[in-house]
Design a protein around this motif. Structure first.
Motif, PDB file in Angstrom:
ATOM      1  N   VAL A 147       0.883  -0.843   0.139  1.00  0.00           N
ATOM      2  CA  VAL A 147      -0.072   0.248  -0.214  1.00  0.00           C
ATOM      3  C   VAL A 147       0.473   1.438   0.253  1.00  0.00           C
ATOM      4  CG1 VAL A 147      -0.335   0.396   2.516  1.00  0.00           C
ATOM      5  CG2 VAL A 147      -1.996   1.286   1.326  1.00  0.00           C
ATOM      6  N   GLY A 148       0.567   2.430  -1.090  1.00  0.00           N
ATOM      7  CA  GLY A 148       1.421   3.791  -0.642  1.00  0.00           C
ATOM      8  C   GLY A 148       0.011   4.236  -0.106  1.00  0.00           C
ATOM      9  N   ILE A 149       0.597   5.298   1.572  1.00  0.00           N
ATOM     10  CA  ILE A 149       0.147   6.361   1.526  1.00  0.00           C
ATOM     11  C   ILE A 149       0.819   7.221   1.405  1.00  0.00           C
ATOM     12  CG2 ILE A 149      -0.425   7.182   3.787  1.00  0.00           C
ATOM     13  CD1 ILE A 149      -0.742   4.769   3.685  1.00  0.00           C
ATOM     14  N   VAL A 150      -0.482   8.475   0.692  1.00  0.00           N
ATOM     15  CA  VAL A 150       0.446   9.554  -0.535  1.00  0.00           C
ATOM     16  C   VAL A 150      -0.428  10.588   1.325  1.00  0.00           C
ATOM     17  CG1 VAL A 150      -0.524  10.984  -1.534  1.00  0.00           C
ATOM     18  CG2 VAL A 150       0.254   9.224  -2.247  1.00  0.00           C
ATOM     19  N   GLY A 151       0.962  10.786   1.821  1.00  0.00           N
ATOM     20  CA  GLY A 151       0.289  12.183   2.782  1.00  0.00           C
ATOM     21  C   GLY A 151       0.390  11.396   4.312  1.00  0.00           C
ATOM     22  N   MET A 152       1.264  11.143   4.802  1.00  0.00           N
ATOM     23  CA  MET A 152       1.344  10.761   6.021  1.00  0.00           C
ATOM     24  C   MET A 152       1.100  11.457   7.706  1.00  0.00           C
ATOM     25  SD  MET A 152       2.140   7.224   6.897  1.00  0.00           S
ATOM     26  CE  MET A 152       3.515   5.679   7.180  1.00  0.00           C
ATOM     27  N   GLY A 153       0.648  12.207   7.769  1.00  0.00           N
ATOM     28  CA  GLY A 153       0.030  12.768   8.824  1.00  0.00           C
ATOM     29  C   GLY A 153      -0.452  12.249   9.728  1.00  0.00           C
ATOM     30  N   ARG A 154      -1.646  12.446  10.581  1.00  0.00           N
ATOM     31  CA  ARG A 154      -2.118  11.490  11.656  1.00  0.00           C
ATOM     32  C   ARG A 154      -3.113  10.485  11.348  1.00  0.00           C
ATOM     33  NH1 ARG A 154      -2.670  17.296  12.605  1.00  0.00           N
ATOM     34  NH2 ARG A 154      -2.043  18.337  13.993  1.00  0.00           N
ATOM     35  N   VAL A 155      -3.711  10.868   9.705  1.00  0.00           N
ATOM     36  CA  VAL A 155      -4.654   9.951   9.626  1.00  0.00           C
ATOM     37  C   VAL A 155      -3.815   8.947   8.680  1.00  0.00           C
ATOM     38  CG1 VAL A 155      -7.346   9.744   7.785  1.00  0.00           C
ATOM     39  CG2 VAL A 155      -6.531  11.723   9.660  1.00  0.00           C
ATOM     40  N   GLY A 156      -2.879   9.430   7.932  1.00  0.00           N
ATOM     41  CA  GLY A 156      -1.663   8.223   7.528  1.00  0.00           C
ATOM     42  C   GLY A 156      -1.305   7.598   8.155  1.00  0.00           C
ATOM     43  N   GLN A 157      -1.021   8.376   9.330  1.00  0.00           N
ATOM     44  CA  GLN A 157      -0.118   6.998  10.391  1.00  0.00           C
ATOM     45  C   GLN A 157      -0.993   5.742  10.671  1.00  0.00           C
ATOM     46  OE1 GLN A 157       2.577   9.497  12.209  1.00  0.00           O
ATOM     47  NE2 GLN A 157       2.738  11.143  10.814  1.00  0.00           N
TER      48      GLN A 157
ATOM     49  N   ALA B 198      -2.034   3.414   7.910  1.00  0.00           N
ATOM     50  CA  ALA B 198      -0.863   2.427   7.458  1.00  0.00           C
ATOM     51  C   ALA B 198      -0.536   1.341   9.209  1.00  0.00           C
ATOM     52  CB  ALA B 198       0.364   3.509   7.947  1.00  0.00           C
ATOM     53  N   GLN B 199      -1.316   1.730  10.324  1.00  0.00           N
ATOM     54  CA  GLN B 199      -0.889   0.572  10.892  1.00  0.00           C
ATOM     55  C   GLN B 199      -1.819  -0.436  10.950  1.00  0.00           C
ATOM     56  OE1 GLN B 199       0.945   0.913  13.427  1.00  0.00           O
ATOM     57  NE2 GLN B 199       0.818  -0.619  14.289  1.00  0.00           N
ATOM     58  N   ARG B 200      -3.504   0.375  10.223  1.00  0.00           N
ATOM     59  CA  ARG B 200      -4.190  -0.135  10.038  1.00  0.00           C
ATOM     60  C   ARG B 200      -3.798  -1.575   8.638  1.00  0.00           C
ATOM     61  NH1 ARG B 200      -4.412   0.818  14.192  1.00  0.00           N
ATOM     62  NH2 ARG B 200      -6.515   2.445  15.076  1.00  0.00           N
ATOM     63  N   PHE B 201      -2.868  -0.877   8.117  1.00  0.00           N
ATOM     64  CA  PHE B 201      -3.288  -1.731   6.595  1.00  0.00           C
ATOM     65  C   PHE B 201      -2.046  -3.234   7.260  1.00  0.00           C
ATOM     66  CE2 PHE B 201      -4.740   1.426   3.715  1.00  0.00           C
ATOM     67  CZ  PHE B 201      -5.396   1.592   3.134  1.00  0.00           C
ATOM     68  N   ARG B 202      -0.844  -2.674   8.154  1.00  0.00           N
ATOM     69  CA  ARG B 202       0.143  -3.727   8.556  1.00  0.00           C
ATOM     70  C   ARG B 202      -0.731  -5.143   9.283  1.00  0.00           C
ATOM     71  NH1 ARG B 202       2.186   1.441  11.192  1.00  0.00           N
ATOM     72  NH2 ARG B 202       4.102   1.539   9.256  1.00  0.00           N
ATOM     73  N   GLY B 203      -2.112  -4.531   9.526  1.00  0.00           N
ATOM     74  CA  GLY B 203      -2.999  -5.549  10.051  1.00  0.00           C
ATOM     75  C   GLY B 203      -3.338  -6.669   8.827  1.00  0.00           C
TER      76      GLY B 203
ATOM     77  N   ASP C 298      -0.799  -7.357   6.523  1.00  0.00           N
ATOM     78  CA  ASP C 298       0.168  -7.833   5.934  1.00  0.00           C
ATOM     79  C   ASP C 298       1.069  -6.838   5.513  1.00  0.00           C
ATOM     80  OD1 ASP C 298       0.151  -9.790   8.647  1.00  0.00           O
ATOM     81  OD2 ASP C 298      -0.789 -11.096   7.298  1.00  0.00           O
ATOM     82  N   MET C 299       0.624  -5.690   5.169  1.00  0.00           N
ATOM     83  CA  MET C 299       0.704  -5.290   3.701  1.00  0.00           C
ATOM     84  C   MET C 299       1.891  -4.518   3.630  1.00  0.00           C
ATOM     85  SD  MET C 299      -2.844  -3.778   2.432  1.00  0.00           S
ATOM     86  CE  MET C 299      -2.589  -3.502   0.603  1.00  0.00           C
ATOM     87  N   GLN C 300       2.582  -4.776   3.234  1.00  0.00           N
ATOM     88  CA  GLN C 300       3.692  -3.123   3.164  1.00  0.00           C
ATOM     89  C   GLN C 300       3.770  -2.248   2.874  1.00  0.00           C
ATOM     90  OE1 GLN C 300       7.304  -3.630  -0.081  1.00  0.00           O
ATOM     91  NE2 GLN C 300       8.677  -2.848   1.109  1.00  0.00           N
ATOM     92  N   VAL C 301       4.045  -1.488   3.870  1.00  0.00           N
ATOM     93  CA  VAL C 301       3.410  -0.063   3.465  1.00  0.00           C
ATOM     94  C   VAL C 301       4.720   1.437   2.830  1.00  0.00           C
ATOM     95  CG1 VAL C 301       2.956   2.302   5.054  1.00  0.00           C
ATOM     96  CG2 VAL C 301       2.029   0.286   6.024  1.00  0.00           C
ATOM     97  N   ARG C 302       4.138   1.371   1.904  1.00  0.00           N
ATOM     98  CA  ARG C 302       5.449   2.574   0.970  1.00  0.00           C
ATOM     99  C   ARG C 302       4.980   4.400   1.691  1.00  0.00           C
ATOM    100  NH1 ARG C 302       9.237   0.522  -1.973  1.00  0.00           N
ATOM    101  NH2 ARG C 302       8.961  -1.582  -2.260  1.00  0.00           N
ATOM    102  N   TYR C 303       5.285   4.883   1.590  1.00  0.00           N
ATOM    103  CA  TYR C 303       4.633   6.465   1.320  1.00  0.00           C
ATOM    104  C   TYR C 303       5.000   7.674   1.348  1.00  0.00           C
ATOM    105  CZ  TYR C 303       7.566   8.589   5.634  1.00  0.00           C
ATOM    106  OH  TYR C 303       8.753   8.338   6.003  1.00  0.00           O
ATOM    107  N   HIS C 304       4.762   8.784   0.848  1.00  0.00           N
ATOM    108  CA  HIS C 304       5.724   9.490  -0.269  1.00  0.00           C
ATOM    109  C   HIS C 304       4.626  11.199   1.130  1.00  0.00           C
ATOM    110  CE1 HIS C 304       6.197  13.833  -2.590  1.00  0.00           C
ATOM    111  NE2 HIS C 304       5.017  13.383  -2.133  1.00  0.00           N
ATOM    112  N   ASN C 305       5.516  11.991   1.554  1.00  0.00           N
ATOM    113  CA  ASN C 305       5.019  12.877   2.420  1.00  0.00           C
ATOM    114  C   ASN C 305       5.697  13.994   1.719  1.00  0.00           C
ATOM    115  OD1 ASN C 305       3.221  13.577   4.360  1.00  0.00           O
ATOM    116  ND2 ASN C 305       5.250  13.861   5.506  1.00  0.00           N
TER     117      ASN C 305
END
Ligand code: 8YV
Length: 320
Positions: free
Chosen positions: A151-161, A164-169, A171-178
């Protein structure tokens, strides 16, 4: 001392309205309709403050006509793209928002949209409800599995973080742009991509979590969508303005994309009617923060900001 007078533009949870009525001379919007600009201006006459939602547009034109008495716009929202912050600053009007308290609820919707889009949930539900479910075969309603994907998170602010934690649930690999890299403790192994274009090609799911600003409006355009993997899924719980609808509709109808999950739209309420014709979109009516707990907390946060302001203290969530 007289209570400060305040315009509350929409109906808020009962507990919040009771707190407002106790501490402020409040004018409420009894039938809860969306005020036009004229109505907004008329009702702001003689008010010290206004407590709006994202549904009221404080453009530069509106802000320039606000009465001098209005000293603060205390939003019941984390997003402030409905307020022209420069115009507010120019007029010496303080602007606040309600961060943090809606991160969990909005992240829940990002996950719901991801799973709903990937597993064709609304299509399946429509089929069962309509009585059209007449058959079953191994190829029936086959969707996309997200467990273990990227999963790619675009905007790793409060909601993005939180998302990301929920996507890890799953077993997704997290990548992000910020705009800037998080410190490693907050990153929790997520891979940082300083360049958004570079992130997109790595992801099976892209989830948008950045504010709509002059820089980000329309950033999900045809060029960016072309960089995404074939069969990718796009999820938006942030703002419709981030997406070029023509480009996304093309990606959804050409077979480039598996699906999209959208909670926010250009032209709310309603959104672009062309999405309604497509089976491979999971659509929700801007309900990211729509839980009882969250809406109460948002109200308290907006009121804490007002209390600080009128108590002569700096509001905790000042954005302008
Ligand atoms: C709110 C939102 O429900 O807070 C935001 O920015 O988009 C929503 O989740 C809405 O804005 C209420 O005003």
């Amino acid at each position: 001392m007289a209570k400060p007078s305040i315009l509350v533009t929409r109906r808020l949870p009962e507990k919040v309205q009771a707190r407002i009525a106790r501490d402020y001379a409040a004018e409420f919007n009894d039938d809860d309709h969306i005020f036009t600009s004229d109505e907004l201006l008329r009702r702001c006459a003689g008010k010290d403050a206004v407590l709006p939602c994202h549904s009221e547009h404080f453009t530069a034109e509106v802000i320039d006509q606000l009465p001098d008495s209005v000293k603060i716009i205390a939003n019941f929202s984390v997003g402030v793209d409905h307020v022209d912050l420069e115009a507010a600053t120019r007029r010496g009007i303080v602007v606040t928002n309600t961060p943090d308290v809606l991160s969990d609820a909005t992240a829940e919707i990002a996950l719901l949209l991801t799973l709903g889009a990937a597993r064709r949930a609304s299509e399946g539900e429509r089929l069962v409800r309509s009585g059209g479910w007449k058959d079953w075969s191994p190829s029936f309603m086959v969707g996309t599995q997200v467990t273990g994907k990227t999963v790619g998170i675009v905007g790793m602010g409060r909601v993005g973080q939180v998302a990301a934690q929920r996507f890890r649930g799953f077993d997704m690999q997290v990548r992000y742009h910020n705009r800037s890299r998080l410190d490693p403790a907050k990153e929790q192994g997520a891979v940082y991509h300083p360049d958004l274009d570079d992130l997109l090609g790595h992801c099976d799911v892209v989830s948008l979590h950045c504010p709509a600003t002059a820089d980000s409006r329309g950033m999900v355009n045809a060029d960016r969508l072309a960089r995404m993997k074939d069969g990718a899924i796009l999820v938006n719980t942030a703002r419709g303005a981030l997406i070029d609808d023509d480009a996304l509709l093309e990606a959804l109808t050409s077979g480039k994309f598996a699906a999209a999950g959208l909670d926010v739209f250009n032209g709310e309420p309603g959104g672009d009617p062309r999405y309604r014709e497509l089976e491979n979109v999971f659509l929700l009516p801007h309900i990211g923060s729509a839980t009882v707990d969250t809406r109460n907390a948002m109200g308290d946060r907006a009121l804490d900001n007002l209390d600080s302001f009128f108590g002569g203290r700096e509001p905790g969530d000042r954005v302008a």
